[in-house]
Each structure stands twice: as structure tokens, then as C-alpha cells.
Design an enzyme around this catalytic site. Structure first.
Site: not given
Ligand SMILES: NC(=O)c1ccc[n+]([C@@H]2O[C@H](COP(=O)([O-])OP(=O)(O)OC[C@H]3O[C@@H](n4cnc5c(N)ncnc54)[C@H](OP(=O)(O)O)[C@@H]3O)[C@@H](O)[C@H]2O)c1
Length: 348
Positions: A80, A164, A190-191, A193, A215, A287, A311-312
């Protein structure tokens, strides 16, 4: 979610003190690592003595809740861009890193010269990578943000607001101005975010199309997201029939252009999602859960004037310190109003 048990640890410490004055009081627990790698291989728990009184300009904190986000795993793996500052500990040889970037803590005591914080206040981390997976910490006051303790603001919501929901808020407000009734499409819906996007969009009167992986219990997931305020939930499989999904989206949006697309997945399904965006739309990538490159047809840029952004949040925080205070206030108010459900979580 990593739950701390400060009370039981301190009562354990008190008991030790009663038995022997020569026993060192071990009162703080941290989840640490000394080298990068798979978390299951490199992290371990470390017990350290009770913190001394806070030096000037610092505060002693008791962590209440510290979430685990996907990026925390990437930090431990060493892949990271944000790197934590190492600290040292007499118990461990070499540099020690405490895991965790986000967390809700209570101020226990304040050092000389600290302004605007007192014992009992709730704080979240303003600076990134301070190491939140621990029961206690001494941190410089300027690295913290006070959280207003509005009635109705839960510990879980407060502990998880800075990553998030804050990301969702920025994604919905920084790239295009949307009026009530306009549409947003997102993947990974469903994440954490994605769920925050659904709720903040609903609260702002926006409509959402939400893409998820199929699913066995897809109907249950669909219902859960609709209960949060999702207007429509679509699986990536349904995107494969391009003509049918385009017609459906056109009908749902009543011909309105969708002007904001949010991507945390990447790969082919994101290319298909981008094809559903209208004229002058913005596609924001934040992401890459599928770990696949994002490929966009030139026609979207030429004929539809698509703008693609990244966006980060960490970088936005670094450049917008003052805005962070407003963001915390706004999110705390929304969460306290009861219009924002806590993320699904487990307390460990
Ligand atoms: N850029 C930024 O500032 C920032 C800030 C916050 C988060 N993020 C990013 O946002 C993303 C989500 O974070 P979160 O904490 O909300 O995640 P989270 O709640 O852990 O959820 C992960 C999500 O990713 C999906 N996923 C995992 N593997 C996948 C694949 N191979 N193909 C399609 N979908 C997949 C999951 O779907 P399933 O339920 O189907 O497994 C679920 O919807 C991450 O990449 C995180 O690093 C970025």
C-alpha cells in the site's frame, strides 16, 4: 472489528498491584508486526506497560473500537502506498509497526498545552497510519479529530466513519453535482463503501443502480441493499446481455443520462458498467477488488465525453485538513439522525 477490553485489563493490573509491588503492570495490548508479509504470518499481540502521563501537546487514549479495512491488510503486506511510522519497544527487537488506520478512541488524559480536548471526549484519527489496533496510545493532539457526541451516534458508526462513509461522501459530492432524482451507478455495491454510497445517496434524494456478484442467496442480498435504499440491484452476470440491460436502465432512468459511475472492482464488468453511463458522465475508480486492469473503449471518451478519475481518500485528507473537521461533523449528524445503518460487523 477489533474490540478492546480496557476495563478487564486494568482490573487485572490492579489485582497484580495488590499482590506484588515488584511486578511490572502490563496494561496495554497492541497488534504489531515487525516485517511485511501475510497478516496471518507476521502479526502478533504485544503487551506493554501502562502509559505514563502524557507529555506536552499529546493525549493518552483508550481505543474503543478499531476496524479492519481491506487497505490495512495491504499495508501489512507492504503493497500500500501509505506506510506507517515505525516505533520501538523494549519488548521487541527492531522496528515495531502497530496495525490499523482507523479507530474510535476516548481521551483519558491530556498533556500540557493541549487545546480543545478533555478527558471523556471521543476522537478519530486525523493523520493516517497511526496504528489503531491497540488498547491505549499516546498521540499528538493535532493528529486527532474530536467527534461530536450527538445523541444517537453509535460507537460502531463513529469508529467506521473516517474511511468508508467518508469515501462515499467524497465520491458522491466531489466529481459532479447531482440534483434530487438523478442517478448513480456503482459496483461492489455490497461493500462497506457501497452500502454507505446507497444510504448517503438515498438521503440526498438520488437513485442508485447497484452491481454485485451473483450468489446462491442473491435475493437476500438484493433485499438487504434495497432496505438500505438501493433503487435497483443488478448482478454482473446480468450485464452480459448488453442490449437488455441498456433497455432496462433506460426505462428505469426514464431516459435520463447517468452521470456518475463508481468503481471499486475493475475488469470486464466495469467496462460494461461504463457503457451504461450517459453523456458527460464521470467514472471514479477508488478500488480494484477484482485485481484486473480497467479497460475503457475510446468511443466513451469520443462520443460521450466521459471523464475518468481516480480517488484516494488519504491524499484528499492530506490536502484538505480543514475539510476533515466539517466532514466528521456532517457524518456524525447523519449517523445520529438514524438514517445511516451501522456496517455489518463482528466484535472480537
Ligand atoms: N480509494 C479510497 O480512498 C478508498 C477508501 C475506502 C475503500 N477503498 C476501497 O474500496 C473497496 C471496498 O472497500 P470496503 O472496505 O468497502 O470493502 P468490503 O466491505 O470488504 O467489501 C469488499 C467488496 O469487494 C467485492 N469483491 C471482492 N473480490 C471481488 C472480485 N474478485 N470481483 C468483484 N468483487 C469483489 C466484495 O463482493 P463479494 O461480496 O461478492 O465478495 C465486496 O463487495 C476496496 O478496494 C478498498 O480498498 C478505497
Amino acid at each position: 472489528m477489533f474490540r478492546k477490553h480496557g476495563l478487564s485489563l486494568s482490573s487485572y493490573a490492579t489485582r497484580l498491584r495488590l499482590f506484588s509491588t515488584s511486578v511490572r503492570i502490563q496494561a496495554s495490548r497492541s497488534i504489531i508486526y515487525t516485517q511485511n508479509g501475510q497478516p496471518s504470518d507476521v502479526v502478533r499481540a504485544l503487551t506493554t506497560p501502562t502509559l505514563p502521563s502524557p507529555p506536552p501537546q499529546t493525549v493518552n487514549l483508550r481505543f474503543i473500537l478499531s476496524p479492519i479495512n481491506p487497505a490495512d491488510v495491504n499495508v501489512i503486506e507492504g503493497v500500500y502506498p501509505s506506510k506507517p511510522q515505525p516505533s520501538s519497544s523494549p519488548e521487541v527487537q527492531g522496528d515495531v509497526f502497530v496495525g490499523g488506520n482507523e479507530g474510535l478512541a476516548e481521551v483519558i488524559s491530556v498533556g500540557e498545552g493541549v487545546k480543545g480536548l478533555k478527558g471523556g471526549d471521543w476522537v478519530v484519527m486525523k493523520a493516517s497510519q497511526l496504528g489503531t489496533w491497540r488498547s491505549a496510545a499516546n498521540i499528538r493532539s493535532e493528529q486527532l479529530l474530536k467527534v461530536p457526541r450527538f445523541d444517537g451516534l453509535s460507537e460502531v458508526n463513529a469508529a467506521t466513519m473516517m474511511v468508508n462513509p467518508a469515501t462515499a461522501h467524497c465520491l458522491l459530492s466531489h466529481f459532479v453535482t447531482l440534483e434530487k432524482g438523478q442517478w448513480v451507478i456503482q459496483n461492489g455495491a455490497n461493500s462497506a463503501v457501497g452500502q454507505a454510497v446507497i444510504q448517503l445517496a438515498r438521503n440526498a434524494g438520488l437513485k442508485t443502480i447497484n452491481l454485485v456478484r451473483s450468489r446462491d442467496d442473491i435475493d437476500m442480498l438484493r433485499q438487504e441493499l434495497e432496505d438500505l435504499g438501493a433503487t435497483h440491484v443488478v448482478t454482473y452476470d446480468e450485464l452480459k446481455d448488453k442490449k437488455a440491460i441498456k433497455a432496462k436502465v433506460k426505462e428505469w432512468a426514464n431516459g435520463q443520462d447517468i452521470r456518475l459511475g463508481l468503481n471499486c472492482v475493475g475488469g470486464e464488468s466495469t467496462t460494461a458498467m461504463a457503457g451504461l453511463l450517459g453523456i458527460d458522465a464521470h467514472l471514479v475508480t477508488y478500488g480494484a477488488m477484482a485485481k484486473r486492469p480497467l479497460s475503457l473503449p475510446a468511443s466513451l471518451f469520443i462520443f460521450k465525453n466521459l471523464t475518468a478519475h481516480g480517488f484516494w481518500l488519504s491524499s484528499w485528507y492530506k490536502d484538505n485538513g480543514k475539510e476533515q473537521i466539517k466532514l466528521v461533523e456532517e457524518l456524525a449528524r447523519i449517523m445520529a439522525s438514524g438514517n445511516f445503518k451501522e456496517p455489518r460487523h463482528e466484535s472480537l
